[in-house]
Design a protein around this motif. Structure first.
Motif, mmCIF file in Angstrom:
data_model
loop_
_atom_site.group_PDB
_atom_site.id
_atom_site.type_symbol
_atom_site.label_atom_id
_atom_site.label_comp_id
_atom_site.label_asym_id
_atom_site.label_seq_id
_atom_site.Cartn_x
_atom_site.Cartn_y
_atom_site.Cartn_z
ATOM 1 N N LEU A 1 0.970 -1.109 0.511
ATOM 2 C CA LEU A 1 -0.294 0.141 -0.081
ATOM 3 C C LEU A 1 0.595 1.656 0.357
ATOM 4 C CD1 LEU A 1 -2.583 -0.418 2.846
ATOM 5 C CD2 LEU A 1 -3.319 -1.006 -0.133
ATOM 6 N N MET B 1 2.152 2.365 -3.356
ATOM 7 C CA MET B 1 1.172 3.160 -4.331
ATOM 8 C C MET B 1 0.758 4.159 -3.873
ATOM 9 S SD MET B 1 -3.127 1.231 -5.256
ATOM 10 C CE MET B 1 -2.166 0.004 -6.106
ATOM 11 N N VAL B 2 0.497 4.512 -2.251
ATOM 12 C CA VAL B 2 1.158 6.020 -1.894
ATOM 13 C C VAL B 2 1.115 6.533 -2.695
ATOM 14 C CG1 VAL B 2 0.703 7.020 0.000
ATOM 15 C CG2 VAL B 2 -0.291 5.408 -0.066
ATOM 16 N N VAL C 1 -5.905 3.635 -3.813
ATOM 17 C CA VAL C 1 -5.258 3.712 -2.457
ATOM 18 C C VAL C 1 -6.302 2.189 -1.555
ATOM 19 C CG1 VAL C 1 -3.773 3.200 -0.015
ATOM 20 C CG2 VAL C 1 -3.337 4.959 -2.469
#
Length: 293
Positions: free
Chosen positions: A169, A172-173, A212
């Protein structure tokens, strides 16, 4: 000029959100899993609405008895009501998935935002830190850590799984923040002298967090499966906790003689994970402009 850019950004953001809602509200694959998850969430919060039976009230003389009046799903190896255990087990299974994903999301947003917005040395250090955690296989790392814990609760299992869930995650952020930080409205906010915290909270994160959150929905389903797998292997939750994973672990030794003890919790587990994955896919397509129709 800067005021006009910011106002235009607000308008575009509102239009984009309306576009997402207009996309998902027309899809049956959005409402159906949402309805299933709403029922399961209500089951976890208020199990008394679904059953008045005590999941820990057992009659050993009725061990592995199939469906009968008062016991629609039959009774397990200890003579406990399978339906009552399925209903009450929803709380632990859903709690692990939601708590773990929330913790992982908080860590990921913090790390990914700093790495993506600040860049430079901060990005390099946090990228290496993320790589270190990504180097550990998810389940193997969880098995090693949980095996060293004496007491395993919903919170401790959630924390362990979150430790190995956040790096994906966070990447992706970082990617979405990097794509947003150079936008005209962000540059306009900087030119107007807005503090960094306001720029991040008002302009960067609201426009970067959508994809996200969609993937985080998928993470909840993956974590629920991981918890059930670990519990099935004897490394997750332990009695007197009640969860679908514990029911599956208990039922495995007598599946051929009493298949109902495994089938019903497996159905609820599969329905939950399938609903989360379907909902996550729909949301991910909706927040991606290429996925809108």
């Amino acid at each position: 000029m800067t005021d006009a850019v910011l106002l235009q950004t607000v308008d575009e953001d509102v239009i984009a959100r309306r576009g997402v809602w207009a996309t998902v509200r027309r899809r049956v694959l959005f409402w159906l899993p949402l309805a299933v998850l709403a029922v399961l969430l209500l089951m976890a919060l208020v199990p008394q609405l679904f059953t008045s039976a005590d999941p820990r009230a057992c009659d050993i003389s009725a061990s592995a008895r199939p469906s009968s009046p008062g016991h629609p799903f039959g009774q397990d190896l200890q003579g406990c009501d399978v339906y009552a255990n399925v209903v009450h087990g929803a709380r632990a299974s859903l709690s692990v998935g939601l708590v773990c994903t929330l913790i992982a999301l908080v860590i990921a947003v913090g790390v990914g935002t700093v790495a993506g917005y600040v860049g430079g040395w901060a990005d390099s250090i946090l990228a290496r830190l993320t790589d270190v955690f990504l180097g550990f296989p998810f389940l193997l790392g969880a098995i090693v850590v949980l095996n060293s814990l004496g007491k395993r609760s919903v919170l401790s299992v959630s924390l362990v799984l979150a430790v190995f869930s956040w790096p994906t995650l966070a990447r992706m952020v970082r990617t979405t923040v990097r794509a947003t930080r150079d936008a005209e409205y962000v540059q306009a906010a900087k030119a107007m002298g807005f503090p960094t915290t306001r720029i991040l909270s008002h302009y960067v994160l609201p426009n970067a967090i959508g994809p996200v959150l969609a993937v985080a929905t998928l993470t909840v389903g993956g974590v629920i499966v991981a918890e059930s797998t670990l519990t099935f292997l004897g490394l997750g939750l332990r009695a007197p906790s009640i969860s679908w994973g514990l029911q599956l672990a208990t039922a495995q030794s007598r599946f051929q003689q009493a298949p109902h003890t495994l089938i019903y919790p497996a159905i609820f587990l599969a329905a939950t994970v399938l609903s989360l994955i379907t909902l996550g896919d729909v949301l991910r397509d909706a927040v991606n402009p290429k996925g809108r129709s």
